[in-house]
Design an enzyme around this catalytic site. Structure first.
Site, mmCIF file in Angstrom:
data_model
loop_
_atom_site.group_PDB
_atom_site.id
_atom_site.type_symbol
_atom_site.label_atom_id
_atom_site.label_comp_id
_atom_site.label_asym_id
_atom_site.label_seq_id
_atom_site.Cartn_x
_atom_site.Cartn_y
_atom_site.Cartn_z
ATOM 1 C CB VAL A 4 4.509 6.698 -3.581
ATOM 2 C CG1 VAL A 4 3.191 7.067 -4.224
ATOM 3 C CG2 VAL A 4 4.287 5.943 -2.279
ATOM 4 C CB CYS A 5 2.550 2.684 -4.565
ATOM 5 S SG CYS A 5 1.455 1.260 -4.434
ATOM 6 C CB ALA A 6 2.787 0.242 -8.685
ATOM 7 C CE1 TYR A 62 1.397 -2.158 -1.230
ATOM 8 C CE2 TYR A 62 1.651 -4.066 -2.678
ATOM 9 C CZ TYR A 62 1.025 -3.433 -1.611
ATOM 10 O OH TYR A 62 0.027 -4.086 -0.924
#
Length: 187
Positions: A105-107, A127
């Site tokens: 998830v995200c970065a 992200y």
């Protein structure tokens, strides 16, 4: 008696707080044996918003274990620390090539998975500031993307949705819905 579902959640100094805790919490509610493993060389890690959390193990202590899933929180510089762990890289490559679930998830989809060549033929998301690192751009706006054995998501605000999708894939839709309902998640 059914086999215990095991999941590795690697963590590092600088991992994103909400993503780490919400993922582990949701998976444990589903009955997963979740191992929170530090790549930082010590059990006590400081997350990106300065919350301190104690991992269950060091990554080197679980390097020979086979997991049903390996899922990475994001956060910076945590994602870079995850990327730089040779043990985690080896575990992720084995996981992907064995067709067992993995994700981030995200970065971390861009910083870790893409950097290790694990998204070459996978749709994914991340992200917004890390989406340019993803090789296939068609689904980068989606909140959660499942592509084969890979599950990715965008950030702190999509983490519970991502974790529930992982529960659905590891178990079934009914359990994911029940956990979501018990957590008052709009579904």
């Amino acid at each position: 008696m059914s086999k215990q579902v095991s999941v590795l959640v690697p963590v590092a100094d600088g991992s994103e707080d909400i993503e780490t805790v919400a993922l582990v919490d949701t998976l444990r509610r589903a009955g997963c044996e979740v191992v929170l493993a530090s790549v930082s060389g010590v059990l006590l890690v400081t997350l990106s918003r300065k919350i301190k959390i104690e991992a269950d193990a060091l990554i080197e202590d679980v390097k020979d274990k086979v997991f049903d899933g390996i899922f990475l929180p994001g956060g910076m510089p945590g994602a870079e620390h995850l990327r730089d762990s040779a043990i985690l890289k080896e575990l992720l490559i084995k996981q992907a090539h064995s067709n067992r679930l993995f994700g981030a998830v995200c970065a971390s989809p861009g910083v870790v998975l893409a950097a290790h060549g694990l998204l070459t033929d996978k749709f994914s998301t991340a992200y917004p500031s890390h989406c340019s690192k993803l090789p296939l751009q068609e689904k980068i706006e989606d909140r959660v993307v499942v592509s084969g054995n890979c599950v990715t998501s965008r950030g702190p605000g999509t983490t519970i949705e991502w974790a529930l999708k992982i529960v659905e894939l590891l178990f079934d839709t009914e359990l994911a819905k029940n956990i979501g309902d018990s957590m008052l998640v709009s579904q």
